[in-house]
Design a protein around this motif. Structure first.
Motif, PDB file in Angstrom:
ATOM      1  N   LEU A  38       0.852  -1.198   0.000  1.00 21.37           N
ATOM      2  CA  LEU A  38       0.000   0.000   0.000  1.00 21.37           C
ATOM      3  C   LEU A  38       0.888   1.248   0.000  1.00 21.37           C
ATOM      4  N   HIS A  39       1.660   1.376  -1.042  1.00 19.18           N
ATOM      5  CA  HIS A  39       2.670   2.435  -1.120  1.00 19.18           C
ATOM      6  C   HIS A  39       2.095   3.843  -1.245  1.00 19.18           C
ATOM      7  N   SER A  40       0.833   3.985  -1.639  1.00 18.93           N
ATOM      8  CA  SER A  40       0.212   5.309  -1.770  1.00 18.93           C
ATOM      9  C   SER A  40      -0.583   5.710  -0.543  1.00 18.93           C
ATOM     10  N   LEU A  41      -0.718   4.804   0.426  1.00 20.08           N
ATOM     11  CA  LEU A  41      -1.540   5.066   1.608  1.00 20.08           C
ATOM     12  C   LEU A  41      -0.988   6.244   2.406  1.00 20.08           C
ATOM     13  N   LYS A  42      -1.841   7.231   2.645  1.00 21.83           N
ATOM     14  CA  LYS A  42      -1.443   8.424   3.394  1.00 21.83           C
ATOM     15  C   LYS A  42      -2.010   8.427   4.807  1.00 21.83           C
ATOM     16  N   THR A  43      -3.226   7.861   4.980  1.00 24.42           N
ATOM     17  CA  THR A  43      -3.903   7.875   6.271  1.00 24.42           C
ATOM     18  C   THR A  43      -4.377   6.476   6.627  1.00 24.42           C
ATOM     19  N   LEU A  44      -4.024   6.040   7.848  1.00 27.13           N
ATOM     20  CA  LEU A  44      -4.449   4.734   8.332  1.00 27.13           C
ATOM     21  C   LEU A  44      -5.110   4.907   9.691  1.00 27.13           C
ATOM     22  N   TYR A  45      -6.367   4.473   9.771  1.00 25.95           N
ATOM     23  CA  TYR A  45      -7.125   4.503  11.018  1.00 25.95           C
ATOM     24  C   TYR A  45      -7.201   3.086  11.574  1.00 25.95           C
ATOM     25  N   LEU A  46      -6.631   2.886  12.760  1.00 24.38           N
ATOM     26  CA  LEU A  46      -6.746   1.628  13.489  1.00 24.38           C
ATOM     27  C   LEU A  46      -7.373   1.925  14.855  1.00 24.38           C
ATOM     28  N   ARG A  47      -8.339   2.817  14.878  1.00 27.21           N
ATOM     29  CA  ARG A  47      -8.969   3.252  16.130  1.00 27.21           C
ATOM     30  C   ARG A  47      -9.938   2.207  16.661  1.00 27.21           C
ATOM     31  N   SER A  48     -10.123   2.279  17.987  1.00 29.07           N
ATOM     32  CA  SER A  48     -11.134   1.477  18.681  1.00 29.07           C
ATOM     33  C   SER A  48     -10.999  -0.014  18.399  1.00 29.07           C
ATOM     34  N   ASN A  49      -9.798  -0.518  18.609  1.00 27.10           N
ATOM     35  CA  ASN A  49      -9.517  -1.938  18.418  1.00 27.10           C
ATOM     36  C   ASN A  49      -8.842  -2.516  19.644  1.00 27.10           C
ATOM     37  N   CYS A  50      -8.974  -3.809  19.814  1.00 28.22           N
ATOM     38  CA  CYS A  50      -8.172  -4.554  20.768  1.00 28.22           C
ATOM     39  C   CYS A  50      -7.086  -5.200  19.918  1.00 28.22           C
ATOM     40  N   LEU A  51      -5.897  -4.645  19.975  1.00 31.66           N
ATOM     41  CA  LEU A  51      -4.800  -5.131  19.140  1.00 31.66           C
ATOM     42  C   LEU A  51      -3.966  -6.126  19.930  1.00 31.66           C
ATOM     43  N   SER A  52      -3.762  -7.308  19.384  1.00 33.19           N
ATOM     44  CA  SER A  52      -3.004  -8.323  20.109  1.00 33.19           C
ATOM     45  C   SER A  52      -1.582  -7.836  20.392  1.00 33.19           C
ATOM     46  N   THR A  53      -0.966  -7.217  19.430  1.00 35.36           N
ATOM     47  CA  THR A  53       0.365  -6.650  19.633  1.00 35.36           C
ATOM     48  C   THR A  53       0.630  -5.612  18.547  1.00 35.36           C
ATOM     49  N   LEU A  54       1.464  -4.684  18.856  1.00 32.51           N
ATOM     50  CA  LEU A  54       1.882  -3.692  17.871  1.00 32.51           C
ATOM     51  C   LEU A  54       3.372  -3.928  17.648  1.00 32.51           C
ATOM     52  N   LYS A  55       3.688  -4.766  16.661  1.00 34.28           N
ATOM     53  CA  LYS A  55       5.062  -5.186  16.388  1.00 34.28           C
ATOM     54  C   LYS A  55       5.794  -4.141  15.547  1.00 34.28           C
ATOM     55  N   SER A  56       7.092  -4.239  15.546  1.00 32.08           N
ATOM     56  CA  SER A  56       7.898  -3.257  14.814  1.00 32.08           C
ATOM     57  C   SER A  56       7.768  -3.365  13.301  1.00 32.08           C
ATOM     58  N   GLY A  57       7.393  -4.496  12.751  1.00 31.14           N
ATOM     59  CA  GLY A  57       7.311  -4.645  11.302  1.00 31.14           C
ATOM     60  C   GLY A  57       5.923  -4.504  10.713  1.00 31.14           C
ATOM     61  N   ILE A  58       4.944  -4.154  11.535  1.00 30.41           N
ATOM     62  CA  ILE A  58       3.565  -4.058  11.055  1.00 30.41           C
ATOM     63  C   ILE A  58       3.421  -3.032   9.930  1.00 30.41           C
ATOM     64  N   PHE A  59       4.103  -1.910  10.054  1.00 31.38           N
ATOM     65  CA  PHE A  59       3.903  -0.811   9.117  1.00 31.38           C
ATOM     66  C   PHE A  59       4.910  -0.798   7.961  1.00 31.38           C
TER      67      PHE A  59
END
Length: 133
Positions: A38-59
């Motif tokens: 998703l090389h053109s993605l400018k805005t990412l909303y991950l609001r209001s979630n229960c995230l199992s983990t936020l790893k360093s390689g996710i993004f």
């Protein structure tokens, strides 16, 4: 719910906005490189979630991302070694109303373009020395 590596592949090369919100019933498991392609993605909303983990390689692969919203979210674990380090062009990071308790010295590593950071309304208790260096 699970978002696997390369889930988006190269199917949406012009996508600039993505919203994945409101997943509280079960942890949202986002694998490393889930958003690669998703090389053109400018805005990412991950609001209001229960995230199992936020790893360093996710993004990894979000080279055009400027705005990231992860507010009103609960993290089962948060990689203290800089989950945002692959986002050098990120200008706005919203982490309001999360369960982040400690801002480590490496949490915001690599965010040289960051202009706006929102950390309010949460459980923040400690900011380590050099956390914003």
């Amino acid at each position: 719910m699970k978002i696997g590596a390369n889930s988006f592949g190269h199917q949406l090369p012009k996508l600039v906005y993505l919203q994945i919100t409101g997943n509280y019933k079960q942890p949202l498991d986002i694998e490393e490189e889930a958003f690669d392609g998703l090389h053109s993605l400018k805005t990412l909303y991950l609001r209001s979630n229960c995230l199992s983990t936020l790893k360093s390689g996710i993004f990894t692969g979000l080279t055009s991302l400027t705005d990231l919203y992860v507010s009103n979210s609960y993290f089962i674990s948060l990689d203290p070694n800089g989950p945002f380090k692959s986002l050098p062009g990120l200008a706005k990071l919203v982490l309001e109303a999360t369960n982040i308790q400690t801002v480590t010295s490496s949490l915001f590593l690599g965010l040289d373009s960051l202009q706006k950071l929102y950390l309010g309304y949460g459980y923040l208790t400690t900011i380590e020395p050099n956390a914003f260096k």
